[in-house]
Each structure stands twice: as C-alpha cells, then as structure tokens.
Design a protein around this motif. Structure first.
Motif, PDB file in Angstrom:
ATOM      1  N   GLN A 156       1.010  -1.238  -0.409  1.00 50.63           N
ATOM      2  CA  GLN A 156      -0.003   0.224   0.146  1.00 50.63           C
ATOM      3  C   GLN A 156       0.582   1.116   0.302  1.00 50.63           C
ATOM      4  OE1 GLN A 156      -3.723  -1.282   0.461  1.00 50.63           O
ATOM      5  NE2 GLN A 156      -3.792   0.983   0.027  1.00 50.63           N
ATOM      6  N   ARG A 157       1.799   1.447   0.850  1.00 52.05           N
ATOM      7  CA  ARG A 157       2.750   2.091   1.495  1.00 52.05           C
ATOM      8  C   ARG A 157       3.487   2.831  -0.085  1.00 52.05           C
ATOM      9  NH1 ARG A 157       6.601   0.699   5.473  1.00 52.05           N
ATOM     10  NH2 ARG A 157       4.271   0.284   5.939  1.00 52.05           N
ATOM     11  N   ALA A 158       4.299   1.234  -0.495  1.00 55.89           N
ATOM     12  CA  ALA A 158       5.056   1.330  -1.506  1.00 55.89           C
ATOM     13  C   ALA A 158       4.249   2.522  -3.272  1.00 55.89           C
ATOM     14  CB  ALA A 158       5.560   0.352  -2.279  1.00 55.89           C
ATOM     15  N   ILE A 179      10.867  -5.721 -13.325  1.00 54.68           N
ATOM     16  CA  ILE A 179      10.237  -5.220 -11.346  1.00 54.68           C
ATOM     17  C   ILE A 179      11.453  -3.664 -10.973  1.00 54.68           C
ATOM     18  CG2 ILE A 179       9.664  -5.449  -9.909  1.00 54.68           C
ATOM     19  CD1 ILE A 179       8.041  -6.237 -11.966  1.00 54.68           C
ATOM     20  N   LYS A 180      12.897  -4.495 -10.824  1.00 52.15           N
ATOM     21  CA  LYS A 180      14.223  -4.116 -10.158  1.00 52.15           C
ATOM     22  C   LYS A 180      13.105  -3.120  -8.721  1.00 52.15           C
ATOM     23  CE  LYS A 180      16.396  -3.333 -14.360  1.00 52.15           C
ATOM     24  NZ  LYS A 180      16.999  -2.139 -15.426  1.00 52.15           N
ATOM     25  N   ASP A 181      13.030  -1.936  -8.857  1.00 51.05           N
ATOM     26  CA  ASP A 181      11.972  -0.748  -7.908  1.00 51.05           C
ATOM     27  C   ASP A 181      10.861  -1.168  -7.530  1.00 51.05           C
ATOM     28  OD1 ASP A 181      14.846   0.063  -7.883  1.00 51.05           O
ATOM     29  OD2 ASP A 181      14.539   1.827  -8.773  1.00 51.05           O
ATOM     30  N   TYR A 182      10.221  -1.862  -7.928  1.00 55.53           N
ATOM     31  CA  TYR A 182       8.950  -1.763  -8.411  1.00 55.53           C
ATOM     32  C   TYR A 182       8.631  -2.775  -7.234  1.00 55.53           C
ATOM     33  CZ  TYR A 182       8.650   1.639 -12.154  1.00 55.53           C
ATOM     34  OH  TYR A 182       8.542   3.437 -12.244  1.00 55.53           O
ATOM     35  N   LYS A 183       9.294  -3.396  -6.502  1.00 56.80           N
ATOM     36  CA  LYS A 183       9.364  -5.005  -6.410  1.00 56.80           C
ATOM     37  C   LYS A 183       8.165  -4.858  -4.840  1.00 56.80           C
ATOM     38  CE  LYS A 183      12.590  -5.740  -3.313  1.00 56.80           C
ATOM     39  NZ  LYS A 183      14.944  -5.077  -3.937  1.00 56.80           N
ATOM     40  N   HIS A 184       7.995  -3.949  -4.718  1.00 55.22           N
ATOM     41  CA  HIS A 184       6.915  -3.911  -3.718  1.00 55.22           C
ATOM     42  C   HIS A 184       5.454  -3.914  -4.301  1.00 55.22           C
ATOM     43  CE1 HIS A 184       9.351  -3.676  -0.355  1.00 55.22           C
ATOM     44  NE2 HIS A 184       9.919  -2.523  -0.142  1.00 55.22           N
ATOM     45  N   ILE A 185       5.718  -3.832  -5.263  1.00 57.09           N
ATOM     46  CA  ILE A 185       3.933  -3.204  -5.696  1.00 57.09           C
ATOM     47  C   ILE A 185       4.037  -4.892  -7.357  1.00 57.09           C
ATOM     48  CG2 ILE A 185       3.103  -1.323  -5.116  1.00 57.09           C
ATOM     49  CD1 ILE A 185       4.087  -0.671  -8.471  1.00 57.09           C
ATOM     50  N   TYR A 186       4.909  -5.966  -6.837  1.00 54.36           N
ATOM     51  CA  TYR A 186       4.395  -6.773  -7.803  1.00 54.36           C
ATOM     52  C   TYR A 186       3.787  -7.275  -8.053  1.00 54.36           C
ATOM     53  CZ  TYR A 186       6.980 -11.544 -10.037  1.00 54.36           C
ATOM     54  OH  TYR A 186       6.552 -12.653 -11.007  1.00 54.36           O
ATOM     55  N   ALA A 187       3.009  -8.035  -7.030  1.00 47.32           N
ATOM     56  CA  ALA A 187       1.369  -8.100  -7.373  1.00 47.32           C
ATOM     57  C   ALA A 187       0.463  -7.739  -8.256  1.00 47.32           C
ATOM     58  CB  ALA A 187       1.171  -8.916  -5.565  1.00 47.32           C
ATOM     59  N   GLU A 188       1.101  -6.939  -7.947  1.00 44.59           N
ATOM     60  CA  GLU A 188       0.064  -6.019  -8.497  1.00 44.59           C
ATOM     61  C   GLU A 188      -0.324  -6.122  -9.763  1.00 44.59           C
ATOM     62  OE1 GLU A 188      -0.949  -1.796  -7.373  1.00 44.59           O
ATOM     63  OE2 GLU A 188      -2.057  -1.932  -9.114  1.00 44.59           O
ATOM     64  N   VAL A 189       1.695  -4.600  -9.430  1.00 47.22           N
ATOM     65  CA  VAL A 189       2.328  -5.543 -11.848  1.00 47.22           C
ATOM     66  C   VAL A 189       1.758  -6.956 -12.189  1.00 47.22           C
ATOM     67  CG1 VAL A 189       4.297  -5.192 -13.330  1.00 47.22           C
ATOM     68  CG2 VAL A 189       3.575  -3.714 -11.142  1.00 47.22           C
TER      69      VAL A 189
END
Lengths: 260, 346
Positions: A40-42, A82-92
C-alpha cells in the motif's frame, strides 16, 4: 600445496555459488514477504502512468522471452524489469495477466509454484480443420507430438530406448544429423527438456544407467490429452475410447486443466 | 512356472555370492555331489581345483554375456505378449548356473536376473492394462502413412531395413495436424510473406575471395621487381647524364680553366651526395665520356670531345680506387675552400 589451493578455491567457488543462489532466493523471497501494508505504502510512491509503463515492460519482456519457449523465472522478471517496483510486484503481475488475457488471448501460467516459473499458453481453443494457418508452423512440433503421444499412450513414463526406436522407424536416427532438426538427440533431450515439454532423467538403480522420458510441466499445461488421444485414434482408425485407461485420464485431466 | 522357480533360486544365490569365501554350503543347487563339496569346504580358499579352472569359467561367463546381450538386443520382441522368449532365456540361464562356482559368474547371473525381472515387470504391466494396448511400432507405421511415406523400394519386412523416404514437408504436415493438440502461444512471425531466417551465406564465397587475391599477388610480384630494377638503372643513367651535362657546361664556359676533380664532385653540404657523385663520375670515366689527369699531383677532369673518342679503346686505361671518409671529405672542403657544390643536388 597446489592441491590444497585447488581444494580451497573449489570450496570458495561452491560457497560463492551457494551465496549467489541464496541471494537469488532472497530476492525471490522478497516478493512473497511483502505485506499488504507495505505494498500500500509503495503504491503511493508511483504514479499510475509509471505503473502502466512497468506493466507494459513486463508484458514485452515475457512476450520476447516466450519466443524460444523457455520458461520464464520470476527472479528474472524481478531482476531485469521490475527492479525498484518489487513492492508492488503482485499488482503489476495481476495487471500483466489481465493484459495477456484481454489483449493477447494468452494466459500466463505459473507451472512451478516452488521456483516460480511461468509459461505463456494460448487461451483460445485451436480450431479444428483451420485451413489457412496464420503462421508458418514448426516441424519440431511434429517430433514433439510423436514423443508425447508415445509417453502418454504407454502410461506416462517410458525408457529412452523406446523413443529412439520409434524415431528410427520414422527415419530419424538420433546419431545422425537431420536436415530439418539437426541433432535429433540434442533437440529431444536438451531443447524439449529446457522448454519443459519433456522430462529426461536417470532411472534409479540401473546398471548401466538408463534414462526415461515423461511429460514436462509445460506439456501438462499446454497439451490437451483428449485431443492428442483423438488424433492417435484417427491415425489408428480406432475409437479413442478403446484405450480405456488413457481415455479416462485424458477426460479427467482435460477438465482439470481447463479449470486452472 | 519356470519364472517362480527361477526367482526362488535367485534369492538363495545372492547371499552365496557375497560370502564366497565361507564355504560351499551356501551355494545352491549344485550338480556335483554334495559329499565332495564338504571335503573341499575345509580347504584354504574353499575352492577346488576343478572349480577354479579358468577356461571353464571363461566359457560360462561368455555364455552369460551372450545371453545378456540377446536379452538387451531383443528387448522389444521379448516384451511381445505373444512369445515365450523370456521363459527360454530363463531356462537357458538355469542350465548355465548349474556350473557356476564363483562370485564372478554369479554376479553375471544376478545381472541377467535383474534384466529378466525388469522384463517380467513390464510384461506384467501389459497384462494389467485395460482396453486396447498401444503398439509403438504400429503407431510409427500409421504416422509414416500419414506423412505420405514414399514406399519406393519394397520393404523386406525386417525392422533394420528401412525402405522408402519421407517427402520434404512431411514433418511440417504432421506438426500442422498435431498443432490443435497444443495450446501454444504463437511465436512472432513476418506478416507480409515469409522471410525464412537462413544461416548466413555459404562460406565458400569467402574462401574464393581469399584465394583469388593471393594468386594475383603472386603474378604481380615478378613484374614489380623488374620495374624497380629498371627504374633504378634508369635513375643512375639519368644522374650520370646530368653530371656529364654539368661537366660539359663548365668546360664550355671556360675551356682553359682546368676543373679540379675534388672541387667538382664534392658537395660541401652532404657527404652522401659527394659519394654518389664520385660513383656516378666513375661511369663517365669508364664509358670514356670524361677523362681524368694529374697535374701537380692533383686530379683534374675534363669531358672527352666527340672526335676524341677513340674506338676500340686504344687509349691506355688505368684503374684506380678512390676512397673517401667523412674526415677526408671535411679536410678537402677546407683545403680547396669549397663553398658550393658544382653539381647541384637533383
């Protein structure tokens, strides 16, 4: 002296490799350890444009990777796209799946839940008797069909000799270079195995060592046993239901693969 | 029948094989009489002379190997439910085992047993299968028909002799038909016509290109060399003529004034040009176009007039060697007070 050096360097190599593996596992574990509040935060750190862009990148990455039909590892997606987006991996990934289904008519399937390996399969049922084919076709699929059918018809596991004997009858000598396939043995035991169409392994407790073939994880998802049985029946000019056992397995697995 | 008998014997045999040294008692079903065996059991190695006969053991081993080979080669045939070959093999092995005395032969027997059980297991699995069985050979035949096998040569029926050949697109035809069993994600392809990615152009062309210039080079080499020699000669001749021109001009300017040899050839600015002048001058003298004479111990030169040339070289010729070093060159420049080269550099 030199021996000891070699030994230590070898062990160093091993530890290095192990730590690398651990790293990869760590990276992999990162994905699963992310809590929903973290996500959520990411999520707030990125604009929706940025996320759209990332989704498009992952789609492209997977499409390109799929050209050689080699399964795609989650770790690779993470490392390269994904790189820096890994906190929202699931959503992506959810949106990637949706894009594949709605735009491309494809389905992204995780064939190995432990190692997180994905493949792309066609969501649309192939049309029987399609006269104009949209693509040039690949003769290797014929070869693959033969091997998969023999394995399936023989109950799921066969010794490699049976495969080689059958191919020899079809004028394919695994020891010789073929015009269309090149090194047949290499195609069967390496390419098909890497693509996860086939599994090729030692039979335990055999002396000399013997090898056996089974269906690979991709084949289980991608190949319709029922359709395969129908084709085999057509070739034999027989009702596929005559192979009671195979028919039972084909009809149950068909429904299960459709539901997944 | 023989299967079960065989298996029970096999069970006994294994411990016998591993504890070979202990004695004969463990050895099963010996054809020889038992009393004899007990006697030998107390011997140092537990093996009698007769049992240790190498040629006999070799014969047994060779027979076992033949049998094992036969089983491995004819595996598919033996699996066929309609034949009894497996039983035959087991009976044959039973006969052989009667003469087995030592571990090495017993190990071969065990190996054969493993193969036989394996075959037995597969045969059994065929029996259990419900419905029709699947025959891979028949499958292959059907596939060949589907792929339009060209049966040109008549097939003699044996599996090893494969007659006929498959037409070009045979595998593609099969692939196209089999495609509907696969739910494969389509791969990229060219939209307008097909552009088959082929391997790079044959290497032959590269080889030819490489070979041709090398041949030409060889052909050029001699002519090049000739030219160089010619031009070198020409250059010398030209230079000699130029110097002769200089000499004649100075002589014409003032025919009374003798021309000092050293003043003429020495170039105060360049030692090497001096040496070259001396060299070229010698040609003029050799060819009789200039003459050299001494006056007061110093050499002088003068051109030879047209009419003066005496055919046949009747004039008495002298030969001399002129040597000059950098040191003497400088000394001469000082002594004659040479400021300027009489032969201008080309």
């Amino acid at each position: 002296m030199s021996q000891r050096k070699k030994a230590t360097s070898a062990s160093q190599n091993k530890t290095q490799r192990r730590s690398q593996l651990l790293l990869e596992e760590d990276e992999d574990a990162n994905f699963s350890q992310i809590t929903s509040s973290q996500a959520q935060r990411a999520r707030e750190n990125f604009t929706s444009d940025q996320i759209d862009h990332k989704v498009a990148e992952v789609v492209q990455f997977i499409l390109i990777k799929d050209q050689k039909k080699i399964p795609i590892r989650r770790a690779d997606i993470g490392k390269h796209v994904i790189k820096d987006y890994k906190h929202i991996y699931a959503e992506v990934m959810n949106r990637v799946c949706r894009t594949f289904e709605q735009v491309f008519g494809l389905k992204l399937v995780e064939i190995d839940l432990k190692q997180h390996i994905y493949i792309l399969i066609n969501k649309l049922e192939p049309i029987r008797g399609q006269t104009v084919s949209m693509h040039p076709g690949n003769p290797k699929m014929g070869l693959l069909f033969v091997i998969l059918s023999v394995i399936f018809m023989k109950g799921g596991t066969i010794k490699e000799n049976l495969v080689w004997n059958t191919l020899k009858k079809l004028r394919l000598d695994p020891g010789e270079k073929h015009d269309e396939f090149g090194d047949v043995k290499k195609v069967v035991t390496e390419e098909f195995v890497r693509q996860k169409y086939l599994e090729y392994g030692k039979i335990p407790h055999t002396e000399p060592v013997e090898y056996e073939f089974r269906w690979g994880l991709r084949a289980e998802k991608e190949v319709s046993k029922l359709k395969l049985l129908e084709f085999v029946g057509e070739l034999f000019d027989q009702d596929p239901q005559n192979w009671t056992q195979q028919f039972r397995e084909a009809s149950t697995s068909g429904t299960s693969s459709q539901s997944t | 029948m023989s299967d079960s008998r065989r298996r029970s014997r096999g069970n006994q045999e294994e411990p016998g094989g591993s504890t070979n040294g202990v004695g004969g008692q463990n050895r099963p079903e010996r054809s020889g009489d038992v009393g004899d065996e007990d006697d030998i059991g107390g011997g140092p190695s537990g093996i009698s002379q007769e049992d240790d006969d190498p040629s006999r053991r070799r014969e047994i081993r060779s027979k076992y190997r033949d049998l094992i080979n036969e089983v491995q080669q004819n595996r598919e045939d033996m699996l066929n439910p309609a034949n009894n070959k497996l039983t035959d093999v087991l009976e044959e092995a039973n006969k052989l085992f009667a003469n087995v005395r030592q571990a090495r032969e017993a190990a071969l027997d065990a190996q054969l047993l493993v193969l036989a059980t394996d075959l037995g297991k597969e045969k059994a699995s065929q029996l259990h299968a419900e419905g029709s069985s699947f025959d891979p050979s028949a499958f292959a035949e059907h596939l060949l028909s589907f792929m339009d096998l060209n049966r040109l040569e008549d097939e003699s029926g044996t599996d090893g002799n494969l007659g006929g050949y498959l037409p070009g697109g045979a595998w593609l035809k099969l692939a196209k038909r089999a495609e509907n069993c696969f739910r494969t994600a389509p791969a990229f392809h060219y939209m307008l016509g097909s552009f088959l990615a082929e391997p790079p152009p044959p290497r032959q062309r590269v080889e030819r290109q490489r070979r041709v210039p090398s041949r030409e080079e060889k052909r050029i080499m001699p002519t090049q060399l000739k030219k160089m020699e010619e031009s070198h000669q020409e250059a010398t001749e030209k230079e000699v003529e130029r110097i002769l021109g200089c000499l004649q001009r100075y002589f014409k300017d003032d025919s009374e004034e003798p021309i000092s040899y050293y003043e003429f050839v020495i170039d105060p600015n360049s030692f090497s040009r001096t040496v070259e002048n001396i060299f070229h001058m010698s040609f003029l003298i050799r060819d009789g176009l200039a003459r050299m004479y001494l006056e007061n111990g110093l050499p002088y030169i003068a051109p030879v007039e047209e009419g003066e040339i005496q055919p046949g070289g009747a004039a008495i010729r002298h030969q001399c060697v002129i040597s000059i070093s950098q040191e003497s060159w400088r000394e001469i420049i000082d002594a004659f007070d040479i400021k300027q080269a009489l032969i201008p550099p080309p």
